[in-house]
Motif scaffolding. Structure first.
Motif, PDB file in Angstrom:
ATOM      1  N   UNK A 164       1.470   3.801  -3.242  1.00  0.00           N
ATOM      2  CA  UNK A 164       0.873   5.085  -2.812  1.00  0.00           C
ATOM      3  C   UNK A 164      -0.656   5.005  -2.870  1.00  0.00           C
ATOM      4  N   UNK A 165      -1.175   3.975  -2.226  1.00  0.00           N
ATOM      5  CA  UNK A 165      -2.600   3.710  -2.364  1.00  0.00           C
ATOM      6  C   UNK A 165      -3.516   4.619  -1.536  1.00  0.00           C
ATOM      7  N   UNK A 166      -3.292   4.781  -0.235  1.00  0.00           N
ATOM      8  CA  UNK A 166      -4.305   5.502   0.550  1.00  0.00           C
ATOM      9  C   UNK A 166      -4.356   6.987   0.225  1.00  0.00           C
ATOM     10  N   UNK A 192       0.840  -1.211   0.000  1.00  0.00           N
ATOM     11  CA  UNK A 192       0.000   0.000   0.000  1.00  0.00           C
ATOM     12  C   UNK A 192       0.873   1.259   0.000  1.00  0.00           C
ATOM     13  N   UNK A 210      -5.777  -0.220  -4.617  1.00  0.00           N
ATOM     14  CA  UNK A 210      -5.911  -1.335  -3.674  1.00  0.00           C
ATOM     15  C   UNK A 210      -5.684  -2.637  -4.430  1.00  0.00           C
TER      16      UNK A 210
END
Lengths: 167, 361
Positions: free
Chosen positions: A104-106, A100, A151
């Motif tokens: 750089x997912x969130x 994650x 995600x």
């Protein structure tokens, strides 16, 4: 009344009314930051924890129902991963958490407790899931920032890393 | 926790007095090294927006803390504003960090709205960083006994141009000590053509803590003496008290819950030491309400807004003879007398996880 619950490998005694949802015990009595309130109706998944390895929604699960079972929250995921894979030491992060970060997912990150818990449940049973399997498994976890594509990418990356296919 | 609930006053002022820092938005879980932060600030005194120390602290390890007064909600403004600060200070991204958004610690940069953090907050951070750089150059000039014009900076190391061994770091110049310098208004800002950090794609600084579950979202904040509260609306009441008005509050309806009712005009809430008690009380509290006045004599809008639906085509209104008998009869607003109550519907259970709606997976 007092309840004895096992959270992240530790036995904890908490005082709460029998109908108190587990979420409030984890957040307010044990001061955990992983499980968090989203909808309070088991609709979004931000409160997810693992109960004997199975994802449950802590916002509707009475604390009385989890006695004698092993609870794992986001905080305990690296240790659970080490246990599942016979590692001597828990990594700083579960491979999913590292993935994650790497993709750089969130954005706001609020739903990532549930995303991580649910995806870890999948990878523990299905180390190399197909995209369709990931979609089916993650269905029911909502991200209002709309980060679903990342995600997906992160779960695939974590699976590949756990299989030793990529670094 | 506070021992005597009856002595509680739930004003924001008292919450501030009792709890110290009131952190008002999503925040960064990255706390700077050293004690510089701990010694900082008191809510009683507003920060001087024209003082370098309000915005920037230089630490002995040659890093900087930038005090950002904008909320981080995942839009990445913290990272962007740190890039701006790093650029002007000639530091790289590993040498800058921010702190939790805390009204005791950071300057008030106004609301975090309208995609304006960089546009409006950026120039403030940029100016502050340029002033700090100027002040650091001034200190280095004294230390190295040379004019500011012959100094160059790379990653917080100030050296004499062409003589890299004659150098001093920011940390050695002022590490963990205040600048005590006001803005001059003349500190030069870097030309955009010389940018090295701004405009590059850097990893977001808030993501590692978020992925690790160590980030402090607002919902996790716990301050000393804090109570949990829930708003209770009479059925039909909308935000800001619009819509149904509460007639009475049935205190007996929550007599078995250790919670207190808070009422200010038409605003009703409950507070409790235990969050679940606050939720239970909000569900159980009976607040008979009364809907807004509406005309019962006339046909009403089918959407239920209570407004009269025109029965005459508007195009012919002007041509109609005005006769008293054609006017609506008895159009004086009548209150609806049916009490409407905000109560917990017994038997209501949360849907199971399996019935959760599909995300866009």
């Amino acid at each position: 009344m007092d309840y004895h619950i096992n959270v992240n490998g530790m036995s904890r005694t908490v005082n709460a009314g029998p109908d108190t949802p587990l979420l409030y015990v984890l957040m307010n009595e044990l001061n955990l930051k992983g499980p968090r309130f989203g909808c309070g109706l088991a609709q979004c998944g931000s409160c997810s924890v693992l109960l004997d390895g199975v994802e449950i929604r802590s916002c509707i699960t009475p604390v009385a129902d989890v006695q004698g079972k092993a609870l794992t929250t986001l905080e305990g995921l690296p240790a659970l991963y080490a246990q599942q894979n016979g590692l001597a030491q828990a990594p700083a992060m579960h491979p999913l958490q590292q993935a994650f970060v790497d993709v750089q997912a969130p954005q706001c990150g609020y739903c990532y407790n549930g995303m991580t818990i649910k995806a870890s449940e999948l990878l523990a049973k299905t180390p190399k899931p197909t995209e369709a399997q990931i979609r089916a498994h993650m269905d029911g976890h909502l991200c209002r920032c709309g980060t679903y594509p990342r995600v997906m990418k992160a779960i695939q990356l974590a699976a590949a890393r756990m299989a030793g296919e990529v670094r | 926790m506070i021992a005597h609930q009856s002595e509680l006053d739930f004003s924001r002022r008292d919450l501030l007095k009792g709890g110290g820092a009131l952190i008002v938005a999503f925040s960064m879980a990255q706390v700077p090294a050293g004690a510089a932060l701990a010694a900082r600030g008191d809510a009683a005194v507003a920060f001087d927006m024209n003082a370098i120390d309000t915005w920037i602290a230089i630490h002995a390890d040659n890093t900087a803390t930038v005090y950002i007064g904008k909320g981080e909600f995942g839009q990445g403004n913290t990272t962007g504003l740190l890039q701006i600060a790093a650029e002007e200070l000639d530091l790289d991204m590993s040498q800058v960090r921010s702190v939790q958004l805390d009204t005791n610690v950071v300057p008030n940069q106004g609301a975090t709205t309208s995609s304006s953090s960089i546009e409006r907050g950026g120039p403030q951070i940029r100016a502050a960083a340029a002033e700090a750089r100027r002040a650091l150059l001034s200190l280095a000039s004294n230390k190295l006994r040379t004019q500011i014009g012959s100094l160059v900076i790379d990653k917080g190391i100030v050296s004499i141009d062409g003589h890299p061994t004659q150098s001093v770091s920011y940390g050695a110049l002022i590490g963990d000590k205040p600048f005590n310098v006001k803005f001059t208004g003349t500190a030069p800002q870097k030309a955009i053509t010389r940018y090295k950090v701004v405009g590059t794609n850097v990893p977001r600084v808030d993501i590692p803590a978020k992925a690790a579950g160590k980030y402090t979202h607002m919902q996790h904040l716990r301050v000393a003496g804090m109570l949990h509260g829930r708003v209770v609306r009479p059925r039909g009441q909308r935000a800001y008290g619009v819509g149904a008005k509460p007639m009475t509050v049935d205190e007996a309806s929550i007599k078995d819950v250790p919670a207190r009712i808070v009422r200010k005009g038409d605003f009703i809430g409950v507070v409790a030491e235990n969050e679940w008690d606050a939720i239970r009380a909000a569900r159980a509290l009976k607040v008979p309400g009364r809907k807004r006045m509406r005309c019962r004599a006339m046909p009403t809008c089918s959407s239920g807004c209570g407004r009269r639906r025109p029965t005459t085509p508007r195009s012919s209104i002007g041509a109609m003879p005005t006769r008293r008998s054609n006017k609506p009869r008895s159009c004086r607003p009548q209150p609806i007398t049916v009490p409407i109550s905000r109560t917990h519907r017994s038997g209501q259970t949360a849907p199971s996880a399996t019935s959760a709606p599909s995300a866009r997976w």
